[in-house]
Write a protein that holds these residues in place. Structure first.
Motif, PDB file in Angstrom:
ATOM      1  N   LEU A 278     134.219  15.904  -7.487  1.00  0.00           N
ATOM      2  CA  LEU A 278     134.050  14.808  -6.529  1.00  0.00           C
ATOM      3  C   LEU A 278     133.734  13.507  -7.258  1.00  0.00           C
ATOM      4  O   LEU A 278     132.817  13.436  -8.080  1.00  0.00           O
ATOM      5  N   ALA A 279     134.505  12.451  -6.952  1.00  0.00           N
ATOM      6  CA  ALA A 279     134.277  11.128  -7.544  1.00  0.00           C
ATOM      7  C   ALA A 279     133.485  10.252  -6.582  1.00  0.00           C
ATOM      8  O   ALA A 279     133.226  10.619  -5.434  1.00  0.00           O
ATOM      9  N   ASP A 280     133.116   9.064  -7.041  1.00  0.00           N
ATOM     10  CA  ASP A 280     132.308   8.158  -6.223  1.00  0.00           C
ATOM     11  C   ASP A 280     133.055   7.629  -5.008  1.00  0.00           C
ATOM     12  O   ASP A 280     132.431   7.148  -4.058  1.00  0.00           O
ATOM     13  N   ASP A 281     134.397   7.711  -5.026  1.00  0.00           N
ATOM     14  CA  ASP A 281     135.164   7.223  -3.877  1.00  0.00           C
ATOM     15  C   ASP A 281     135.321   8.275  -2.790  1.00  0.00           C
ATOM     16  O   ASP A 281     136.021   8.057  -1.795  1.00  0.00           O
ATOM     17  N   GLY A 282     134.678   9.439  -2.953  1.00  0.00           N
ATOM     18  CA  GLY A 282     134.715  10.479  -1.935  1.00  0.00           C
ATOM     19  C   GLY A 282     135.911  11.405  -2.037  1.00  0.00           C
ATOM     20  O   GLY A 282     136.087  12.286  -1.193  1.00  0.00           O
ATOM     21  N   LYS A 283     136.755  11.250  -3.081  1.00  0.00           N
ATOM     22  CA  LYS A 283     137.930  12.090  -3.262  1.00  0.00           C
ATOM     23  C   LYS A 283     137.750  13.002  -4.473  1.00  0.00           C
ATOM     24  O   LYS A 283     136.880  12.767  -5.314  1.00  0.00           O
ATOM     25  N   TYR A 284     138.587  14.037  -4.549  1.00  0.00           N
ATOM     26  CA  TYR A 284     138.508  15.001  -5.640  1.00  0.00           C
ATOM     27  C   TYR A 284     139.631  14.757  -6.653  1.00  0.00           C
ATOM     28  O   TYR A 284     140.771  14.459  -6.280  1.00  0.00           O
ATOM     29  N   TYR A 285     139.269  14.915  -7.938  1.00  0.00           N
ATOM     30  CA  TYR A 285     140.218  14.729  -9.023  1.00  0.00           C
ATOM     31  C   TYR A 285     140.049  15.868 -10.016  1.00  0.00           C
ATOM     32  O   TYR A 285     139.028  16.577 -10.013  1.00  0.00           O
ATOM     33  N   LEU A 430     142.529   7.918 -11.000  1.00  0.00           N
ATOM     34  CA  LEU A 430     141.529   6.881 -11.283  1.00  0.00           C
ATOM     35  C   LEU A 430     141.946   6.058 -12.501  1.00  0.00           C
ATOM     36  O   LEU A 430     142.624   6.551 -13.405  1.00  0.00           O
ATOM     37  N   THR A 431     141.519   4.815 -12.511  1.00  0.00           N
ATOM     38  CA  THR A 431     141.818   3.928 -13.647  1.00  0.00           C
ATOM     39  C   THR A 431     140.588   3.067 -13.945  1.00  0.00           C
ATOM     40  O   THR A 431     139.666   2.968 -13.134  1.00  0.00           O
ATOM     41  N   GLY A 432     140.593   2.442 -15.135  1.00  0.00           N
ATOM     42  CA  GLY A 432     139.579   1.463 -15.497  1.00  0.00           C
ATOM     43  C   GLY A 432     138.164   1.997 -15.483  1.00  0.00           C
ATOM     44  O   GLY A 432     137.880   3.126 -15.915  1.00  0.00           O
ATOM     45  N   LYS A 433     137.240   1.191 -14.946  1.00  0.00           N
ATOM     46  CA  LYS A 433     135.826   1.548 -14.918  1.00  0.00           C
ATOM     47  C   LYS A 433     135.566   2.795 -14.085  1.00  0.00           C
ATOM     48  O   LYS A 433     134.687   3.599 -14.402  1.00  0.00           O
ATOM     49  N   LYS A 435     137.488   5.371 -13.733  1.00  0.00           N
ATOM     50  CA  LYS A 435     137.833   6.555 -14.515  1.00  0.00           C
ATOM     51  C   LYS A 435     136.795   6.809 -15.604  1.00  0.00           C
ATOM     52  O   LYS A 435     136.427   7.971 -15.857  1.00  0.00           O
ATOM     53  N   ASN A 436     136.300   5.766 -16.250  1.00  0.00           N
ATOM     54  CA  ASN A 436     135.285   5.936 -17.292  1.00  0.00           C
ATOM     55  C   ASN A 436     134.018   6.573 -16.732  1.00  0.00           C
ATOM     56  O   ASN A 436     133.436   7.475 -17.346  1.00  0.00           O
ATOM     57  N   ALA A 437     133.593   6.111 -15.560  1.00  0.00           N
ATOM     58  CA  ALA A 437     132.401   6.675 -14.916  1.00  0.00           C
ATOM     59  C   ALA A 437     132.633   8.130 -14.532  1.00  0.00           C
ATOM     60  O   ALA A 437     131.742   8.984 -14.665  1.00  0.00           O
ATOM     61  N   PHE A 438     133.840   8.438 -14.080  1.00  0.00           N
ATOM     62  CA  PHE A 438     134.165   9.804 -13.669  1.00  0.00           C
ATOM     63  C   PHE A 438     134.170  10.742 -14.874  1.00  0.00           C
ATOM     64  O   PHE A 438     133.625  11.855 -14.814  1.00  0.00           O
ATOM     65  N   VAL A 439     134.769  10.322 -15.972  1.00  0.00           N
ATOM     66  CA  VAL A 439     134.835  11.162 -17.179  1.00  0.00           C
ATOM     67  C   VAL A 439     133.429  11.461 -17.693  1.00  0.00           C
ATOM     68  O   VAL A 439     133.131  12.584 -18.134  1.00  0.00           O
ATOM     69  N   ALA A 440     132.534  10.467 -17.610  1.00  0.00           N
ATOM     70  CA  ALA A 440     131.140  10.698 -18.023  1.00  0.00           C
ATOM     71  C   ALA A 440     130.474  11.726 -17.112  1.00  0.00           C
ATOM     72  O   ALA A 440     129.692  12.576 -17.571  1.00  0.00           O
ATOM     73  N   LYS A 441     130.796  11.665 -15.823  1.00  0.00           N
ATOM     74  CA  LYS A 441     130.241  12.626 -14.867  1.00  0.00           C
ATOM     75  C   LYS A 441     130.745  14.032 -15.171  1.00  0.00           C
ATOM     76  O   LYS A 441     129.982  15.009 -15.108  1.00  0.00           O
ATOM     77  N   VAL A 442     132.025  14.150 -15.519  1.00  0.00           N
ATOM     78  CA  VAL A 442     132.611  15.454 -15.826  1.00  0.00           C
ATOM     79  C   VAL A 442     131.921  16.087 -17.034  1.00  0.00           C
ATOM     80  O   VAL A 442     131.646  17.300 -17.053  1.00  0.00           O
ATOM     81  N   LYS A 443     131.597  15.285 -18.043  1.00  0.00           N
ATOM     82  CA  LYS A 443     130.944  15.809 -19.240  1.00  0.00           C
ATOM     83  C   LYS A 443     129.601  16.449 -18.926  1.00  0.00           C
ATOM     84  O   LYS A 443     129.214  17.449 -19.538  1.00  0.00           O
ATOM     85  N   SER A 444     128.893  15.876 -17.947  1.00  0.00           N
ATOM     86  CA  SER A 444     127.579  16.422 -17.594  1.00  0.00           C
ATOM     87  C   SER A 444     127.679  17.634 -16.667  1.00  0.00           C
ATOM     88  O   SER A 444     126.793  18.498 -16.673  1.00  0.00           O
ATOM     89  N   ILE A 445     128.746  17.709 -15.887  1.00  0.00           N
ATOM     90  CA  ILE A 445     128.840  18.758 -14.872  1.00  0.00           C
ATOM     91  C   ILE A 445     129.636  19.971 -15.358  1.00  0.00           C
ATOM     92  O   ILE A 445     129.433  21.094 -14.884  1.00  0.00           O
ATOM     93  N   LYS A 446     130.535  19.775 -16.325  1.00  0.00           N
ATOM     94  CA  LYS A 446     131.417  20.848 -16.772  1.00  0.00           C
ATOM     95  C   LYS A 446     130.670  22.050 -17.351  1.00  0.00           C
ATOM     96  O   LYS A 446     131.040  23.205 -17.064  1.00  0.00           O
TER      97      LYS A 446
END
Length: 453
Positions: A278-285, A430-433, A435-446
């Motif tokens: 789940l990303a901050d925009d409420g959608k799944y990636y 996702l693109t730009g900022k 996507k960067n925020a999402f990738v950081a979130k994935v690192k902590s949750i994976k």
């Protein structure tokens, strides 16, 4: 002896041609022909796909119900058509266990707000009575203040009339709207909810539905998971020994589970891994920030064609007064026009089926189904996988129909919606900022989705 009198003027008058009389007769014949033609239901009009019919007509057509069918008289500015048809196939689409889970709460919908949502658009997308939507949003202007991630839950009756709606603003602030007569009454509930983040892991030993329930997932949570990964993973193809790991945020009021939000899920299917986060925009990636959605074509034709009959789920039968819905859109196209699949999917029905004539139904993921009726020829078979834009048939005039056309339906969560206005998924990552925020979130949750050996 009488003398013959020669008078050229008299001779000419005898042989004068009755031009005006014949012209008058022709005008009368043309006049009655024009009056008679719209009532002749047996005539067939072929309408080619040319630039003149590229644009969908406005709501200037006047539908007239006749028996079980509908005659559509299109505005005189375009070539008039008369089409009567019935779009009820004899064959029902067989449902599997995942469909039955969705149907367990057939009239209750739980929805998470995403970017760009408005309550008006959400409810109409799910085919809620337009009058109820207007009444609710007009009465309570604060419903325009929806925020991403907030939860909605509503219930309708079998005729799509809205009965109630709950708006969860925060964990301890819930607004409830209950229908009373033709109006809605608002109540607010301030409760201390406790948010619990839980991790549930399981292994396929029989099938996903049974094993997910044994692991502690509710039917609602199973439905959310299958919708998040519906375009990437075929849940029917999960094998014994495959594994799943789920992270959920659950809101508890005492011992009662009031709301669930899927934060992340991972499936290991053979040697392949499938993620939804789940990303901050409420959608799944997926873990790379790429979209998990599949885009759809808006039209099942190579070019847009004139609409001869609009979607109308509340159409009234003129004799019985009962609702006889028109659950799709009729496109006025000539016989033999190529019909295309609007998205990737699996053919579940391809056969002649009663008044629907030659009929194709295609399942797209878990939430979406499209149907194509009155075809002249079917070019696919049940069980066949089709790609977006693939030719599946030729339009025709089979079944109960008095004019060549294509009847097209779109169903979301087993409910018909207007295919011309429905909010369809967009394949956009996702693109730009973001996507960067999402990738950081994935690192902590994976790491939390890892399986125990």
């Amino acid at each position: 002896m009488a003398r013959k009198i020669e008078n050229r003027h008299i001779e000419k008058s005898k042989v004068k041609f009755p031009y005006f009389s014949i012209l008058g007769v022709l005008l009368v014949v043309i006049f009655f022909t024009v009056l008679w033609r719209p009532l002749n239901l047996d005539r067939t009009v072929y309408i080619p796909l040319n630039p003149q019919v590229e644009t969908t007509v406005n709501n200037t057509s006047v539908p007239v119900n006749i028996g079980e069918g509908q005659v559509e008289l299109v505005d005189g500015n375009s070539n008039s058509t008369v089409i009567e048809s019935s779009d009820e196939p004899e064959d029902e689409i067989v449902k599997d266990d995942l469909d039955k889970i969705i149907d367990e709460k057939d009239n209750t919908v739980q929805y998470t707000i995403v970017r760009g949502d408005t309550l008006h658009d959400i409810l109409l997308r799910y085919n809620v009575n337009r009058n109820d939507v207007y009444e609710l949003t007009s009465q309570f202007k604060q419903l325009a203040n929806l925020r991403i991630g907030q939860q909605l839950m509503w219930t309708t009756d079998d005729d799509h009339n809205l009965q109630n709606l709950n708006w969860t603003i925060s964990s301890n602030n819930i607004r409830m709207y209950e229908k009373s007569g033709n109006k809605f009454v608002e109540n607010s509930e301030t409760v201390e909810g406790i948010l619990q983040e839980v991790v549930i892991k399981g292994e396929i030993k029989s099938n996903f539905i049974a094993d997910a329930r044994k692991s502690g997932l509710t039917s609602t949570e199973i439905g959310i998971i299958t919708r998040a990964l519906q375009w990437r993973l075929d849940f029917k193809r999960l094998q014994i020994g495959d594994k799943f790991s789920v992270i959920l945020s659950r809101e508890m009021h005492g011992d009662r589970l009031s709301n669930s939000q899927l934060l992340a899920v991972r499936f290991k299917n053979g040697s392949k891994d499938y993620y939804a986060v789940l990303a901050d925009d409420g959608k799944y990636y997926d873990i790379n920030g790429d979209s998990l959605s599949q885009s759809f074509f808006r039209y099942p034709l190579a070019k847009k064609a004139r609409v001869s009959s609009q979607f109308n789920p509340r159409r009234l039968h003129p004799v019985t007064g009962k609702i006889a819905p028109h659950n799709g859109v009729d496109f006025a196209v000539s016989r033999g026009t190529p019909v295309l699949s609007v998205g990737n999917g699996e053919v579940v029905i391809a056969k002649y089926s009663g008044s629907a004539g030659n009929y194709i139904a295609i399942r797209h993921g878990r939430q979406y189904m499209t149907t194509y009726m009155h075809l002249d020829k079917i070019l696919v078979k049940p069980g066949q996988q089709v790609k977006q834009g693939e030719q599946i048939g030729l339009s025709g005039n089979t079944g109960r129909s008095t004019g060549p056309h294509l009847h097209f339906e779109l169903h979301i969560n087993n409910k018909p919606v207007n295919p011309l206005t429905a909010n369809l998924p967009i394949d956009e990552g996702l693109t730009g900022k973001s996507k960067n925020a999402f990738v950081a979130k994935v690192k902590s949750i994976k790491p939390r989705l890892e399986f125990n050996n």
